[in-house]
Write a protein that holds these residues in place. Structure first.
Motif, PDB file in Angstrom:
ATOM      1  N   ASP A 719       0.851  -1.186   0.000  1.00 32.51           N
ATOM      2  CA  ASP A 719       0.000   0.000   0.000  1.00 32.51           C
ATOM      3  C   ASP A 719       0.895   1.246   0.000  1.00 32.51           C
ATOM      4  O   ASP A 719       1.643   1.481   0.952  1.00 32.51           O
ATOM      5  CB  ASP A 719      -0.895  -0.024   1.237  1.00 32.51           C
ATOM      6  CG  ASP A 719      -1.930   1.097   1.255  1.00 32.51           C
ATOM      7  OD1 ASP A 719      -1.762   2.080   0.508  1.00 32.51           O
ATOM      8  OD2 ASP A 719      -2.892   0.999   2.040  1.00 32.51           O
ATOM      9  N   SER A 721      -0.340   4.448  -0.706  1.00 25.18           N
ATOM     10  CA  SER A 721      -1.210   5.624  -0.716  1.00 25.18           C
ATOM     11  C   SER A 721      -0.714   6.671   0.279  1.00 25.18           C
ATOM     12  O   SER A 721       0.133   6.390   1.138  1.00 25.18           O
ATOM     13  CB  SER A 721      -2.644   5.211  -0.371  1.00 25.18           C
ATOM     14  OG  SER A 721      -2.696   4.624   0.921  1.00 25.18           O
ATOM     15  N   GLU A 791      -5.136   7.585  -3.437  1.00 18.85           N
ATOM     16  CA  GLU A 791      -5.713   6.536  -2.612  1.00 18.85           C
ATOM     17  C   GLU A 791      -5.352   5.163  -3.192  1.00 18.85           C
ATOM     18  O   GLU A 791      -5.007   5.048  -4.367  1.00 18.85           O
ATOM     19  CB  GLU A 791      -7.237   6.685  -2.556  1.00 18.85           C
ATOM     20  CG  GLU A 791      -7.707   7.880  -1.756  1.00 18.85           C
ATOM     21  CD  GLU A 791      -9.217   7.871  -1.567  1.00 18.85           C
ATOM     22  OE1 GLU A 791      -9.894   7.027  -2.188  1.00 18.85           O
ATOM     23  OE2 GLU A 791      -9.703   8.709  -0.793  1.00 18.85           O
ATOM     24  N   ASP A 793      -6.514   1.234  -4.139  1.00 20.14           N
ATOM     25  CA  ASP A 793      -7.690   0.474  -4.550  1.00 20.14           C
ATOM     26  C   ASP A 793      -7.444  -0.996  -4.205  1.00 20.14           C
ATOM     27  O   ASP A 793      -7.012  -1.788  -5.055  1.00 20.14           O
ATOM     28  CB  ASP A 793      -7.921   0.644  -6.055  1.00 20.14           C
ATOM     29  CG  ASP A 793      -9.134  -0.162  -6.544  1.00 20.14           C
ATOM     30  OD1 ASP A 793      -9.852  -0.738  -5.701  1.00 20.14           O
ATOM     31  OD2 ASP A 793      -9.335  -0.232  -7.773  1.00 20.14           O
ATOM     32  N   GLU A 825      -6.725   2.216   5.462  1.00 22.73           N
ATOM     33  CA  GLU A 825      -7.409   3.507   5.365  1.00 22.73           C
ATOM     34  C   GLU A 825      -8.357   3.573   4.168  1.00 22.73           C
ATOM     35  O   GLU A 825      -9.280   4.386   4.147  1.00 22.73           O
ATOM     36  CB  GLU A 825      -6.373   4.637   5.261  1.00 22.73           C
ATOM     37  CG  GLU A 825      -5.652   4.927   6.562  1.00 22.73           C
ATOM     38  CD  GLU A 825      -6.585   5.499   7.626  1.00 22.73           C
ATOM     39  OE1 GLU A 825      -7.469   6.299   7.265  1.00 22.73           O
ATOM     40  OE2 GLU A 825      -6.437   5.142   8.804  1.00 22.73           O
ATOM     41  N   ASP A 826      -8.123   2.750   3.160  1.00 20.00           N
ATOM     42  CA  ASP A 826      -8.948   2.804   1.946  1.00 20.00           C
ATOM     43  C   ASP A 826      -9.848   1.579   1.812  1.00 20.00           C
ATOM     44  O   ASP A 826     -10.156   1.127   0.703  1.00 20.00           O
ATOM     45  CB  ASP A 826      -8.044   2.941   0.709  1.00 20.00           C
ATOM     46  CG  ASP A 826      -7.267   4.241   0.721  1.00 20.00           C
ATOM     47  OD1 ASP A 826      -7.867   5.283   1.050  1.00 20.00           O
ATOM     48  OD2 ASP A 826      -6.058   4.209   0.430  1.00 20.00           O
ATOM     49  N   HIS A 829     -13.038   1.164  -0.569  1.00 19.79           N
ATOM     50  CA  HIS A 829     -13.015   0.603  -1.925  1.00 19.79           C
ATOM     51  C   HIS A 829     -13.312  -0.896  -1.917  1.00 19.79           C
ATOM     52  O   HIS A 829     -13.721  -1.462  -2.939  1.00 19.79           O
ATOM     53  CB  HIS A 829     -11.650   0.856  -2.575  1.00 19.79           C
ATOM     54  CG  HIS A 829     -11.390   2.303  -2.885  1.00 19.79           C
ATOM     55  ND1 HIS A 829     -12.007   2.978  -3.911  1.00 19.79           N
ATOM     56  CD2 HIS A 829     -10.584   3.219  -2.275  1.00 19.79           C
ATOM     57  CE1 HIS A 829     -11.592   4.236  -3.934  1.00 19.79           C
ATOM     58  NE2 HIS A 829     -10.724   4.405  -2.948  1.00 19.79           N
TER      59      HIS A 829
END
Length: 900
Positions: A719, A721, A791, A793, A825-826, A829
């Motif tokens: 990740d 992001s 961000e 996905d 945190e994402d 999605h």
């Protein structure tokens, strides 16, 4: 649970606090982050707490204030060399970890960090080496307390110690979880961890239960395990690490644990009937034998003289009532006249000590003329170690080991080590076992001292360890013609899914019993310990593979589990109750005797179990083996006599100990050596046993097991992001965590790394192309990874990863793994538009395990996406509530063919 009370023994504590450093940043580019003034207060309050605790006397406590590395090593060896009961090491200062995260370096006053592709730590003590020095001590129990950044990385070092006897003696308390930095607090107060440690040592622990404790209220005794749990509960609630995660102290102690008494709370009286009431407080801590008194007195005088020479303490510290020194190292005030007074006091103390010795010793003991007994070294299989140790302890005080004059004939040091390592050591490494020449091959370090006696789990193991005659050997093995005990291998089943009748639990093969189990409960699973570590696990593997052409991959798949296998059968039975659902649905391939003696180590309620007896799995046949070493004949006659006496006792009277632990006679009807309650789930006559294991069959099974996996494939998803910016730098940052797992991958394994962030159309970008790599190349690629202003996905990236790995594995059965390291945190999605259900369906269909590694303490909570994805794929969910780094290393290592 066993309890170790050090009071009345020869104990030592070395308290090391590094508050002042010679090289600090930014003034020195290669310096440590800064000074630690709070650490200076740690030593003062901890000394007072230990003195008041009554376990350690003032002269048994050595304080090292901001020592250089050489001084620390000298002090550590001195403390280790003089301790006989408890040896306590406390360190507070800076702790550093390399990029691989597989080591902890304790940084001393002269510490520097030499930067480059691989950081070098000058002026710092490698924790692996610290453990080696501690392991050479004759102390019965060793406790290490670490108050530093990254302290939890010491857990990995402790877990890597292959000798169970060392792990059993050493308990480690770490101020924080691995790869986390912590705040040292205000300059005018102790560090937060040590402040709470001292408070608990002084005031006691609420609701501590244990031997000698009341049912409620603060326990008078402060025990290691309760102290570790109380620190974890308090610190995780009241403090945060620099990363913003709950601050969670860690501890490590061997299972089953031996709880160590570390102190008595302030205001508590001594136990009724204690030695202090009988002979006075002044004698409460003296050694109980003449030889130990002499050694302890000489050690005290030498230690005091050394401290006087260095000026570390004043002369009054020689007296038993003197407080522990709190002055920094340097010249004592008073100059030459003080030194003269010190010498006078030293002579006076020596005279008083000697007078006291002769008066007390002659009055208390008639055995002062006893010479030192022969010390035998007994190496055994880890599954047998607990029983063999009890037998040796019983023998030491028996009439068979006592002369007419009341002297002990011999002592016995019992230690266990991995079966495969022992076989290789005796067969191929007898030369370096006597004279280690490199760190690569050092059986003394990896297994233990050269044994006089070896008790393997089977006679075939002794045959496997014989030299092949290719190279010169320096050891001779003399096994008995027959084993002295027997224990069949059983399928230990939860009572709720076992066969009802005794007849249905016998007379069938392992495959047959497992087939019937599958019909009764389709969700039931079977586990087996590590075949490289114990003979019983290798015997289980012989049965698992069968006598014909083995489908090893399928056989291994049938006992696959999340995480690494338990090292021993005892560990397996002890850890199953940690999860009630697992305990109720999991069968274990273990030796029968552990269903009697190996089920008392858990702290939770366990599911009752029944034994089923496969007729094609060879049983354990412990065998006595005399081991002789070339050049080891200086005391050959005395050693032979000691071995013979122990052998005759063990194979005669000593069998009662094996009977109590659930063993059977090695021949005839193979009846139990002692009666056992039928509630244990055993069958007294399970029918004709399987034939004895052959050396060739065991070697073949071990080689098949080692080659079962072949090279693996791993796809790492990182990740990248924007929310990951605070979790990026250093060994504890996201790229650093992935680096630490690369040791489990070899040159034939294939792997790649994707950066998961979505500034464009694709949910990922390739950081490292998929294929075989050198570790250094992969680490450099991770060094180039950067956080993106976008961000992540996770849905798109995981779906693409599952498709990719499914295509790559279509034509073979090589092990595969997907790792997704994220801060969660994402997750929106994942949960939007039915994406999660779609992903769970794909995960079940593709069959590629997914490790979800969440840099969030709640990432694996029940019902969270991470936990559901891992479960659906057959993978594992990791978060910062546990040791995420160690767990990820284990998962990657199980897939790959690397050395770690």
């Amino acid at each position: 649970m066993d309890r170790f009370d050090p009071r009345g023994k020869v104990n030592r504590a070395l308290l090391v606090g590094v508050s002042e450093y010679e090289f600090t940043r930014p003034k020195h580019r290669d310096g440590v982050p800064g000074q630690l003034p709070a650490v200076a207060h740690n030593l003062a309050v901890l000394v007072r707490a230990l003195e008041r605790g009554g376990v350690l006397r003032p002269l048994e406590i050595t304080v090292a204030r901001s020592p250089r590395l050489a001084d620390f090593r000298h002090s550590l060896r001195a403390a280790a060399g003089s301790a006989e009961g408890l040896l306590l090491l406390y360190f507070a200062g800076h702790g550093a970890v390399p990029s691989a995260g597989d080591e902890l370096w304790l940084q001393m006053r002269d510490a520097e960090v030499v930067r480059g592709e691989t950081a070098g730590f000058e002026g710092a003590a490698r924790f692996t080496n610290v453990l080696r020095i501690l392991a050479n001590s004759h102390a019965e129990r060793i406790v290490v307390v670490l108050d530093c950044c990254n302290a939890g990385n010491a857990a990995r070092v402790w877990e890597a110690v292959e000798r169970p006897d060392v792990r059993r003696r050493v308990s480690v308390l770490m101020s924080v979880q691995a790869n986390h930095r912590i705040d040292a607090g205000d300059a005018d107060t102790p560090t937060p961890f040590t402040a709470r440690l001292v408070e608990l040592l002084t005031s006691g622990i609420e609701d501590q239960q244990g031997e000698g404790q009341d049912d409620a209220g603060p326990g008078d005794e402060v025990h290691f395990l309760a102290l570790a749990e109380a620190l974890r509960a308090y610190m995780s609630t009241h403090h945060r690490t620099e990363r913003g995660e709950p601050w969670e102290p860690q501890s490590r102690t061997e299972n089953p644990p031996v709880d160590v008494v570390l102190g008595i709370r302030a205001g508590a009286g001594r136990p009724v009937g204690s030695r202090s009431e009988a002979v006075g407080a002044g004698a409460a801590g003296r050694p109980t034998s003449g030889r130990r008194r002499r050694r302890a007195f000489v050690a005290r005088v030498r230690a005091a003289a050394a401290r006087l020479r260095s000026g570390a303490v004043g002369p009054l510290a020689l007296l038993p009532s003197a407080p522990a020194p709190n002055r920094s190292t340097g010249q004592a005030p008073g100059g030459r006249s003080t030194r003269r007074a010190a010498v006078v006091l030293l002579v006076l103390a020596a005279a008083l000590g000697l007078v006291g010795y002769f008066v007390v010793d002659n009055a208390a003991s008639d055995r002062s003329a006893c010479g030192p007994p022969v010390e035998l070294r007994l190496l055994t299989d880890p599954d047998l170690e607990s029983t063999v140790r009890r037998a040796a302890d019983t023998y030491l005080t028996s009439a068979a080991n006592t002369t007419g004059g009341g002297c002990r004939r011999s002592g016995i040091t019992v230690y266990g080590a991995g079966s495969a390592a022992v076989v290789a050591g005796l067969r191929d490494q007898s030369d370096p076992w006597q004279r280690p020449v490199s760190d690569d091959t050092d059986p003394q370090r990896d297994i233990g001292p050269q044994p006089d006696v070896w008790i393997p789990g089977t006679r075939a193991t002794a045959a496997r360890a014989r030299s092949l005659g290719v190279a010169r050997t320096y050891v001779t093995l003399e096994p008995d013609a027959a084993p002295f005990a027997y224990s069949p291998m059983v399928l230990s089943l939860p009572q709720g899914i076992a066969e009802d009748s005794a007849r249905d639990r016998t007379g069938d093969s392992l495959a047959g019993l497992r087939a019937k189990l599958a019909r009764r409960d389709k969700s039931a699973s079977v586990r087996r310990p590590d075949p490289e570590y114990t003979d019983s696990a290798l015997l289980a593997t012989v049965g698992l593979y069968g006598s014909g052409k083995a489908d090893v991959g399928r056989a291994e798949g049938s006992v696959a589990q999340t995480g690494p296998p338990a090292p021993t059968a005892g560990d397996l039975l002890c850890t199953l109750p940690d999860d009630a659902d697992t305990d109720r649905s999991t069968a274990a391939l273990v030796p029968e005797f552990l269903m009697v003696s190996g089920v008392g180590c858990d702290r939770t309620t366990r599911t009752p179990r029944m034994a089923e007896y496969p007729n094609d799995v060879p049983g354990l046949t412990p065998t006595f083996v005399r081991v002789r070493w070339t050049g080891g004949d200086k005391d050959e006659a005395a050693r032979d006599d000691a071995v013979r006496r122990f052998h005759d006792w063990l194979t005669g009277t000593g069998l009662a100990v094996f009977g109590q632990d659930g063993f059977r006679a090695p021949s005839g009807a193979r009846a139990f050596l002692a009666a056992h309650d039928s509630a244990t789930g055993l069958i007294s006559d399970p029918g004709r046993p399987a034939g004895a294991a052959g050396a060739e069959a065991m070697d073949t099974a071990l080689n098949q097991y080692r080659n079962a996996k072949g090279p693996g494939r791993v796809l790492f998803l990182l990740d990248s992001s924007g929310s990951m910016a605070g979790l990026w730098q250093g060994p504890g940052g996201a790229p650093g965590i992935l680096k630490q797992s690369l040791g489990g991958l070899g040159t034939q394994d294939e792997y790649g790394v994707w950066s998961v962030a979505s500034p464009g159309r694709s949910p990922y970008a390739e950081l490292l192309p998929f294929g075989p790599h050198k570790r250094g190349d992969a680490e450099r690629a991770l060094d180039r990874a950067a956080v993106k202003d976008a961000e992540a996905d996770p849905y798109g990236a995981l779906k693409a990863a599952l498709d990719t790995m499914d295509r790559k594995g279509r034509d073979d059965d090589r092990p595969e793994l997907i790792v997704f390291l994220t801060d969660d945190e994402d997750d929106n999605h994942l949960t939007a538009k039915g994406h999660l259900d779609e992903l769970l369906t794909a995960a079940r269909a593709k069959g590629v395990p997914v490790v979800m590694a969440a840099l969030d303490s709640g990432g694996c909570a029940k019902g969270r996406p991470d936990q559901r994805i891992s479960d659906a794929s057959g993978g594992r969910c990791l978060d910062t509530k546990g040791d995420l780094v160690a767990g990820l290393r284990d998962e990657v290592a199980r897939t790959g063919t690397g050395d770690e």
